[in-house]
Design an enzyme around this catalytic site. Sequence first.
Site, PDB file in Angstrom:
ATOM      1  N   LEU A 104       0.499  11.405 -14.900  1.00 50.46           N
ATOM      2  CA  LEU A 104       1.502  12.215 -15.576  1.00 50.46           C
ATOM      3  C   LEU A 104       0.884  13.521 -16.068  1.00 50.46           C
ATOM      4  O   LEU A 104       1.208  13.996 -17.148  1.00 50.46           O
ATOM      5  CB  LEU A 104       2.127  11.456 -16.756  1.00 50.46           C
ATOM      6  CG  LEU A 104       3.185  10.399 -16.403  1.00 50.46           C
ATOM      7  CD1 LEU A 104       3.695   9.728 -17.671  1.00 50.46           C
ATOM      8  CD2 LEU A 104       4.352  11.004 -15.632  1.00 50.46           C
TER       9      LEU A 104
ATOM     10  N   CYS B  46      -4.602  10.620   0.983  1.00 48.25           N
ATOM     11  CA  CYS B  46      -3.653   9.498   0.935  1.00 48.25           C
ATOM     12  C   CYS B  46      -2.207   9.914   0.699  1.00 48.25           C
ATOM     13  O   CYS B  46      -1.339   9.640   1.521  1.00 48.25           O
ATOM     14  CB  CYS B  46      -4.084   8.504  -0.144  1.00 48.25           C
ATOM     15  SG  CYS B  46      -5.636   7.665   0.218  1.00 48.25           S
TER      16      CYS B  46
ATOM     17  N   LYS C 162       0.821  -1.206   0.000  1.00 48.62           N
ATOM     18  CA  LYS C 162       0.000   0.000   0.000  1.00 48.62           C
ATOM     19  C   LYS C 162       0.857   1.259   0.000  1.00 48.62           C
ATOM     20  O   LYS C 162       0.659   2.172  -0.820  1.00 48.62           O
ATOM     21  CB  LYS C 162      -0.924  -0.018   1.225  1.00 48.62           C
ATOM     22  CG  LYS C 162      -1.653   1.289   1.505  1.00 48.62           C
ATOM     23  CD  LYS C 162      -2.636   1.664   0.420  1.00 48.62           C
ATOM     24  CE  LYS C 162      -3.391   2.934   0.806  1.00 48.62           C
ATOM     25  NZ  LYS C 162      -4.361   3.325  -0.215  1.00 48.62           N
TER      26      LYS C 162
ATOM     27  N   GLY D 115      -2.513  16.399  -3.490  1.00 46.81           N
ATOM     28  CA  GLY D 115      -3.100  16.588  -2.167  1.00 46.81           C
ATOM     29  C   GLY D 115      -3.954  15.394  -1.849  1.00 46.81           C
ATOM     30  O   GLY D 115      -3.741  14.301  -2.362  1.00 46.81           O
TER      31      GLY D 115
END
Length: 434
Positions: free
Chosen positions: A253, A263, A207, A260
């Site tokens: 990309l 996560c 993760k 922001g």
Amino acid sequence: MKIAMIGTGYVGLVSGVCLSDFGHEVVCVDKNPDKIGMLERGEVPIFEPGLDMLMERNVAAGRLSFTGDLAQAVEGAGAVFIAVGTPTRRGDGHADLSYVYAAAEEVAGCLSGHTVIVTKSTVPVGTNRKVEEIVREANPALDFDVASNPEFLREGAAIDDFMRPDRVVVGVESERAKEVMGEIYRPLFLRDFPIVYTGLETAEMIKYAANAFLATKITFINEIAALCERVGADVKAVSRGMGLDNRIGNKFLHAGPGYGGSCFPKDTNALARIGQDHSVPLQITETVIKVNEEIKRRMVEKLQDMCGGSFNGKTICVLGVTFKPNTDDMREAPSLTIVPAMIGGGATVRVVDPQGRREGEALLPGVNWETDPYAAARDADAVVILTEWNEFRALDLTRMASVMGTPRLADLRNIYTREDALDAGFAEYVAVGR
């Protein structure tokens, strides 16, 4: 199977609703009585496209319910998911695991038969071992297993991500736990979506490694964008040329004002701290964190230059303040750096965002909230596109330029082209990397 989902935040609610749609009996539990009350009335406390209808359908079918009673929620459950928050801990950048550990201890006191305790929250390596230790100390006689099942949900596309995942990662250490987790995700297995079984530590690391890598792609293209501006290249063409290489891929990309959300900022900080704690400094991740903050500040300078070197006395229309479209999430959004800088510099700021006001009113004091982008742009000195909501992708630029005091457009998501803006009557157009 009966499943208890502890926590009705973004991850817990989406996961619980989707698991109920698989046919499981899911009870979502939360300590916040106001939130439980909202959910029982059919109100969704977060904005996620399609979640309200999916929730309504499964509640009506009797597969989904909500409660504040933990003992009731876990009674007879084959699996208990912990999906509580792991925010960045103040002062040191580590993930705050206090909610996870408290949930584990409370669950241990309510369980009797064999249960798989599944950590859905994003947690550092070693957390599931600690959860196991906490549960064993709290209830030594309990027959249980611990599993790690990190989420990979994109806000704004979470339901599709859950129902059609790139992969499901499951960290287990017993065949019994593997069988339970296999039964939970059987609908996905039958449709050939990959289910990756690993050990606990590996699942936890996957993760963090995935999110850090995606944050690195975003930051890399934003640095390339800055160079493109100096040498006369077009970062959109550069991104396309790179992305057509199958080894690189075109996702993440897109140049802009920095990443922001809930996560990437939190997880890159936590991963960097994990590396430091184990004497393996993750220099790329540490640099990504530093550069992302610099990118936000560079956007402020770009906007200030467009406004003639000063925000003082200017009226600026900002389109979009959430960290991405199709969400109401303001966490670590670039707007939280850029908008206060404009206000602090003396600007009057008008904001239009389809979902951002609920959180934004507290986070962005001093702005004027509008619902119509053309009304917000009236007599303004500049329009700034910060979030690429669909509503902002098809603006009547001629109409917008005609109502402005000084027609300037800062397109920080590269939605339009310079030709589009100038032909529409804008005197100045600023983009990222072009």
